[in-house]
Scaffold this active site. Structure first.
Site, PDB file in Angstrom:
ATOM      1  N   TRP A 322       0.828  -1.208   0.000  1.00 38.69           N
ATOM      2  CA  TRP A 322       0.000   0.000   0.000  1.00 38.69           C
ATOM      3  C   TRP A 322       0.861   1.257   0.000  1.00 38.69           C
ATOM      4  O   TRP A 322       0.531   2.250  -0.641  1.00 38.69           O
ATOM      5  CB  TRP A 322      -0.912   0.003   1.226  1.00 38.69           C
ATOM      6  CG  TRP A 322      -1.705   1.271   1.361  1.00 38.69           C
ATOM      7  CD1 TRP A 322      -2.859   1.591   0.707  1.00 38.69           C
ATOM      8  CD2 TRP A 322      -1.388   2.404   2.179  1.00 38.69           C
ATOM      9  NE1 TRP A 322      -3.285   2.849   1.074  1.00 38.69           N
ATOM     10  CE2 TRP A 322      -2.410   3.373   1.973  1.00 38.69           C
ATOM     11  CE3 TRP A 322      -0.353   2.698   3.074  1.00 38.69           C
ATOM     12  CZ2 TRP A 322      -2.402   4.602   2.634  1.00 38.69           C
ATOM     13  CZ3 TRP A 322      -0.362   3.918   3.722  1.00 38.69           C
ATOM     14  CH2 TRP A 322      -1.369   4.860   3.497  1.00 38.69           C
ATOM     15  N   HIS A 323       2.000   1.203   0.693  1.00 44.33           N
ATOM     16  CA  HIS A 323       2.861   2.379   0.773  1.00 44.33           C
ATOM     17  C   HIS A 323       3.549   2.692  -0.542  1.00 44.33           C
ATOM     18  O   HIS A 323       3.940   3.847  -0.773  1.00 44.33           O
ATOM     19  CB  HIS A 323       3.919   2.196   1.874  1.00 44.33           C
ATOM     20  CG  HIS A 323       3.422   2.528   3.240  1.00 44.33           C
ATOM     21  ND1 HIS A 323       2.813   1.608   4.063  1.00 44.33           N
ATOM     22  CD2 HIS A 323       3.428   3.699   3.933  1.00 44.33           C
ATOM     23  CE1 HIS A 323       2.483   2.195   5.202  1.00 44.33           C
ATOM     24  NE2 HIS A 323       2.830   3.461   5.145  1.00 44.33           N
ATOM     25  N   GLY A 324       3.726   1.724  -1.381  1.00 45.58           N
ATOM     26  CA  GLY A 324       4.407   2.018  -2.633  1.00 45.58           C
ATOM     27  C   GLY A 324       4.437   0.824  -3.558  1.00 45.58           C
ATOM     28  O   GLY A 324       4.523  -0.326  -3.109  1.00 45.58           O
ATOM     29  N   PHE A 457       1.790   8.350  -1.340  1.00 49.52           N
ATOM     30  CA  PHE A 457       1.084   7.116  -1.025  1.00 49.52           C
ATOM     31  C   PHE A 457      -0.426   7.270  -1.145  1.00 49.52           C
ATOM     32  O   PHE A 457      -1.140   6.312  -1.005  1.00 49.52           O
ATOM     33  CB  PHE A 457       1.432   6.647   0.393  1.00 49.52           C
ATOM     34  CG  PHE A 457       2.920   6.560   0.625  1.00 49.52           C
ATOM     35  CD1 PHE A 457       3.718   5.908  -0.285  1.00 49.52           C
ATOM     36  CD2 PHE A 457       3.512   7.156   1.730  1.00 49.52           C
ATOM     37  CE1 PHE A 457       5.100   5.836  -0.103  1.00 49.52           C
ATOM     38  CE2 PHE A 457       4.875   7.085   1.924  1.00 49.52           C
ATOM     39  CZ  PHE A 457       5.670   6.434   1.014  1.00 49.52           C
TER      40      PHE A 457
END
Length: 457
Positions: A322-324, A457
């Protein structure tokens, strides 16, 4: 527009506050529509092309919710959740999975050159929270204006905090400036805004000057001297904290000035004595989201040790993704999943650890894994790790004063929310904050204006 920009601080925010006060005083029924309009103006300022995407996202999800409430057909919610995640996946992960497919198979998948809509991860997760709770019977029906404000509220639409409908919807019906403590709440919100700005401008951005050149050099494959590697790692450890917690303080402060209390997002995470404790203090709203909407549905801690470890691993791996859209982010999440799993086994065995040792090990683990989070590739991360472990040339530079000061404030000082609640309403304190604001404005006008890290993000 950036929160730390003249356009926002000297034009948009003052205009928004004045219009909000006038409407609240003379036409209170217009308050929520005004906030929706202001939120879309704020969002469209970044790139007007993505404003229709946000509007369509709100309208479609709201219509699905209304249809579900009429028919009670759970498949509608399921399809809406799939559609939300599909849109997120197309914009954020299409090229990532195209690269993986091209690498692992003989297929040739073309890449899609499209900008990532700011805040798409955050407003998608807001949709998910409401729809899941609606299907479970925990959430009620809301009108379109209220739902639109819940999703698009400008202080938190781009980078959170992740706000549950139950934490904010009831506040939309209040008359915030009719409260007996309205002036005090506004003042404390203004102080939070200034403290968040100070964190960003005076601490996070200067630390970036020590961090970015080293990671850029590592990305070329060059050897990183030991002191440079430690400076970059420690610098980023505190840069990302002051950057993101500063953004959160600003978001909470602006919301409070508009009469809305948002949930806190940080509680001195670098004072944690275990990795479990760290995730209860770092990006707290995301941690609760991952726990309640992913970890528990995957089995949680009530279905045996094996299921618990697997759920932790999967939750953190997906949290990393999800962060990247990159393998280094997945590796960062996997590392934290393994660390949390090891913590479960340690506690299940009945073992104990002195708090000081727990704090030191937690900090080392978090710092080492931040390298994966920041590096642009595994090779770049390896160059940093080699330097930290003394496997390359010794020497380099180490700006210890700036990093030591940041560490002391992060680990020992109170959170900004706690600080402003403790500050008594005194004139000299107001003057002091005004001086800080002037210093922030002068610094903004004299230096590079960095975006907030979590905007990606």
């Amino acid at each position: 527009m950036l929160f730390n920009s003249f356009a926002f601080l000297l034009v948009f925010l003052p205009a928004a506050l004045v219009m909000h006060w006038l409407v609240e005083r003379f036409k209170p029924q217009w308050r929520l529509p005004l906030l929706v309009v202001l939120s879309f103006v704020f969002y469209a300022y970044w790139d007007w092309r993505f404003a229709p995407l946000l509007a369509a996202s709100i309208l479609v999800n709201w219509l699905v919710a209304q249809a579900f409430l009429r028919t009670r057909q759970g498949v509608l919610i399921t399809l809406a959740l799939i559609a939300n995640l599909l849109v997120l996946g197309i914009f954020k992960y299409f090229n990532f999975f195209a690269d993986l497919t091209n690498l692992l198979s003989p297929l040739t998948v073309p890449k899609w050159d499209v900008a990532l809509p700011l805040g798409i991860s955050f407003f998608t997760f807001h949709h998910v929270m409401y729809l899941v709770d609606l299907k479970a019977g925990r959430a009620p029906r809301f009108g379109l204006v209220r739902y639109a404000l819940y999703i698009a509220f400008f202080p938190q639409v781009l980078a959170g905090p992740l706000v549950r409908w139950s934490e904010i919807m009831h506040q939309f019906d209040e008359r915030p400036y009719k409260r007996p403590d309205a002036a005090e709440r506004f003042g404390r919100g203004f102080m939070l805004l200034i403290l968040g700005l100070a964190k960003k401008v005076f601490v996070s951005d200067p630390l970036a000057e020590y961090v970015n050149p080293v990671f850029a050099k590592a990305a070329t494959g060059a050897a990183i001297p030991t002191l440079d590697a430690w400076q970059a790692t420690l610098g980023f450890t505190f840069q990302i904290y002051f950057d993101f917690s500063g953004y959160t303080d600003m978001a909470l402060g602006m919301a409070l000035m508009l009469g809305i209390i948002l949930p806190q997002n940080f509680d001195k995470p670098y004072a944690s004595t275990s990795l479990q404790d760290f995730w209860r203090r770092w990006h707290m709203t995301l941690s609760r989201f991952l726990r309640d909407y992913l970890y528990i549905p995957l089995g949680g801690s009530r279905n045996g040790l094996g299921v618990q470890i697997g759920a932790l691993f999967a939750t953190m791996a997906l949290g990393g993704l999800w962060h990247g859209a990159g393998l280094t982010f997945i590796a960062w999440g996997v590392a934290h999943g393994l660390g949390l799993g090891a913590g479960v086994l340690w506690r299940r065995a009945g073992l104990r650890m002195p708090a000081a040792v727990g704090w030191m090990l937690t900090m080392l683990f978090v710092m080492f894994t931040w390298v994966l989070f920041r590096a642009t590739s595994f090779d770049a991360a390896l160059r940093i790790y080699e330097g930290m472990l003394g496997l390359t040339t010794h020497g380099g530079t180490f700006k210890w004063r700036a990093i030591a000061l940041a560490a002391a404030v992060a680990c020992l000082g109170p959170t900004a929310w706690t600080a402003v609640q403790l500050v008594p309403p005194r004139r000299w304190i107001a003057v002091g904050f005004a001086v800080v604001l002037v210093g922030v404005l002068l610094t903004i006008g004299d230096s590079a204006n960095y975006e907030f890290i979590y905007f990606q993000f």
